[in-house]
Design an enzyme around this catalytic site. Sequence first.
Site, PDB file in Angstrom:
ATOM      1  N   LYS A   1     -48.618 -58.740 -30.108  1.00  0.00           N
ATOM      2  CA  LYS A   1     -48.919 -59.610 -28.964  1.00  0.00           C
ATOM      3  C   LYS A   1     -47.668 -60.165 -28.300  1.00  0.00           C
ATOM      4  CE  LYS A   1     -53.646 -60.816 -30.027  1.00  0.00           C
ATOM      5  NZ  LYS A   1     -54.625 -61.840 -30.340  1.00  0.00           N
TER       6      LYS A   1
ATOM      7  N   LYS B   1     -57.610 -49.520 -31.676  1.00  0.00           N
ATOM      8  CA  LYS B   1     -58.897 -50.217 -31.859  1.00  0.00           C
ATOM      9  C   LYS B   1     -59.490 -50.601 -30.500  1.00  0.00           C
ATOM     10  CE  LYS B   1     -57.238 -54.912 -32.151  1.00  0.00           C
ATOM     11  NZ  LYS B   1     -57.237 -56.238 -32.630  1.00  0.00           N
TER      12      LYS B   1
ATOM     13  N   LYS C   1     -60.503 -56.401 -26.624  1.00  0.00           N
ATOM     14  CA  LYS C   1     -60.837 -57.200 -25.444  1.00  0.00           C
ATOM     15  C   LYS C   1     -59.723 -57.145 -24.419  1.00  0.00           C
ATOM     16  CE  LYS C   1     -62.445 -60.842 -28.288  1.00  0.00           C
ATOM     17  NZ  LYS C   1     -62.142 -62.201 -28.659  1.00  0.00           N
TER      18      LYS C   1
HETATM   19  P1  TYM Z   1     -61.191 -61.871 -32.278  1.00  0.00           P
HETATM   20  O1  TYM Z   1     -61.740 -62.838 -31.302  1.00  0.00           O
HETATM   21  O2  TYM Z   1     -60.086 -60.993 -31.844  1.00  0.00           O
HETATM   22  O3  TYM Z   1     -62.337 -60.935 -32.831  1.00  0.00           O
HETATM   23  C1  TYM Z   1     -63.550 -61.436 -33.394  1.00  0.00           C
HETATM   24  C2  TYM Z   1     -63.947 -60.580 -34.585  1.00  0.00           C
HETATM   25  O4  TYM Z   1     -64.129 -59.215 -34.162  1.00  0.00           O
HETATM   26  C3  TYM Z   1     -63.410 -58.338 -35.029  1.00  0.00           C
HETATM   27  N1  TYM Z   1     -62.973 -57.164 -34.256  1.00  0.00           N
HETATM   28  C4  TYM Z   1     -63.317 -55.911 -34.532  1.00  0.00           C
HETATM   29  N2  TYM Z   1     -64.077 -55.368 -35.495  1.00  0.00           N
HETATM   30  C5  TYM Z   1     -64.253 -54.027 -35.480  1.00  0.00           C
HETATM   31  N3  TYM Z   1     -63.703 -53.202 -34.559  1.00  0.00           N
HETATM   32  C6  TYM Z   1     -62.919 -53.699 -33.570  1.00  0.00           C
HETATM   33  N4  TYM Z   1     -62.390 -52.883 -32.666  1.00  0.00           N
HETATM   34  C7  TYM Z   1     -62.699 -55.105 -33.528  1.00  0.00           C
HETATM   35  N5  TYM Z   1     -62.004 -55.917 -32.695  1.00  0.00           N
HETATM   36  C8  TYM Z   1     -62.173 -57.176 -33.165  1.00  0.00           C
HETATM   37  C9  TYM Z   1     -62.232 -59.190 -35.524  1.00  0.00           C
HETATM   38  O5  TYM Z   1     -61.707 -58.682 -36.727  1.00  0.00           O
HETATM   39  C10 TYM Z   1     -62.872 -60.540 -35.689  1.00  0.00           C
HETATM   40  O6  TYM Z   1     -63.508 -60.631 -36.951  1.00  0.00           O
HETATM   41  N6  TYM Z   1     -58.141 -64.483 -35.256  1.00  0.00           N
HETATM   42  C11 TYM Z   1     -59.525 -64.180 -35.009  1.00  0.00           C
HETATM   43  C12 TYM Z   1     -60.376 -65.404 -34.764  1.00  0.00           C
HETATM   44  C13 TYM Z   1     -60.288 -66.455 -35.821  1.00  0.00           C
HETATM   45  C14 TYM Z   1     -60.883 -66.388 -37.114  1.00  0.00           C
HETATM   46  C15 TYM Z   1     -60.547 -67.629 -37.731  1.00  0.00           C
HETATM   47  C16 TYM Z   1     -61.623 -65.412 -37.786  1.00  0.00           C
HETATM   48  C17 TYM Z   1     -59.668 -67.666 -35.711  1.00  0.00           C
HETATM   49  N7  TYM Z   1     -59.834 -68.347 -36.875  1.00  0.00           N
HETATM   50  C18 TYM Z   1     -60.970 -67.896 -39.052  1.00  0.00           C
HETATM   51  C19 TYM Z   1     -62.031 -65.703 -39.082  1.00  0.00           C
HETATM   52  C20 TYM Z   1     -61.698 -66.911 -39.703  1.00  0.00           C
HETATM   53  C21 TYM Z   1     -59.612 -63.318 -33.762  1.00  0.00           C
HETATM   54  O7  TYM Z   1     -58.736 -63.333 -32.905  1.00  0.00           O
HETATM   55  O8  TYM Z   1     -60.761 -62.642 -33.614  1.00  0.00           O
END
Ligand code: TYM
Length: 328
Positions: free
Chosen positions: A115, A197, A200
Amino acid sequence: MSSFKKRIFSGAQPTGELHIGNYLGALKNWVELQTEYESFFCIVNLHAITLPQDPKVLKQKTLDLARIYLAAGIDPEVSTVFIQSDVSEHAELAWILSCVARMGELERMTQFKDKSKGSSERAGVGLFTYPVLMASDILLYQTDLVPVGQDQKQHLELSRDLAQRFNRDFGETFVVPEPYIPPVGAKIQSLQDPSKKMSKSDENANGSIFLLDDPDTIAKKLKKAVTDSGTEIKFDESRPAIHNLLTIYQLMTGKTPAECEANFEGKGYGHFKTELAEAVIEFLKPFQEKAKSYSDEELNEKLRVGAKKAKEVASQSVKDVYEKIGLI
Ligand code: TYM
C-alpha cells in the site's frame, strides 16, 4: 448463556465496494459462526483513513457497510455490530500496543509494503501502524477466533505476538487469538488476472464482482473473465483462472467439487461462464433486495445499540490494561 461461548471478532473497511471475495472469504463465515460464538463485527472506519478518504463518502460508505453486513445475514440481535470510531477504546489500546510493537515487525508487513508502494517517505504513519490498530480491535474483546481471508494472516500473527508479549511483560491480560481462514474461498482472485487477489482498490472494475452489481454487469464481467489454455473445466491448481471461477461456482451453489466438475463435463468455457453468471446472479438477488430494505435511521439505531454493547466489553479490557501498566 452467551458468556460461556467463545468469542469471534472481525471487520471490514468501509472503502470502495465490497466484492464477492470479501463475502466468500469473510462475511459468509461470520454468518455461519455467529450463533456458535459470541460475535463482534466492526466497521473499521479508523482503518479506512490510513489512506485519503472524502469525508462525505466515508460517512455514507460506513452506513452502507452496515447495510451489507445485515443483508449478508448478520443478525444484530445475535451479534454485536458497530462502528470502530464509536468505541474510543480502539484508539486508546492502539496507542498502548504501539509502545509494545517493534518497528522491525511492522516493517515486515507485506500489506504496508504494497500500500505504501515501497515509499515509506511518503506513506502515512497510520498506514504503518495499521496492524497495531487491528491488534487493538481484536485484543479488546478477548477474542478467541478471527475469521478473515488469507491476506490478513500476517496481521493476525502480529496480533498474537503482541498479546503474548504483553502477557509476558505485564501478566496474563489478553486471550491469544487464533485465525480462522476458510479452507475454500480465502483468496478469491481477480477475474482479469488470476495471479492477483480480487481487490476493492483494483483500478480495473472488471476484475471484481461487487455485491451490488446488477445482473447485466455480472454477466458481462464473467464473459470477459480470463481463462487458461486447455478446455477441461476441472479444479487444477496449474490452471488458476478456471480454478478461481470454479471455486466461486462451488461456493455460490454449495455443490461439492466433484459435482461441479461433473456438471461441466464435456462443456465449453462459454457454457460454463453463462451458468456461473446465473448462479452468481441468483445468489446475489435476495441479498441485494434485503440490502435495499434498511433505512438509514434503522441502521443508525442498530449501530448505536451495538456500540454500547461493544463499549461495555472494551472498557473492561482498557481498565485492566491501564492497571497492569501503572496508569491507574
Ligand atoms: P478488508 O476490508 O480489506 O476485507 C474484509 C475481509 O475480506 C477478506 N478479503 C478476501 N477474502 C477472499 N478473497 C479476497 N480476494 C479477499 N479480499 C478481502 C479480508 O481478508 C477480510 O477478512 N484489515 C482488515 C479489516 C480489519 C480487521 C480487524 C479484520 C480491521 N481490524 C480485526 C479482522 C479483525 C481489512 O482491511 O479487511
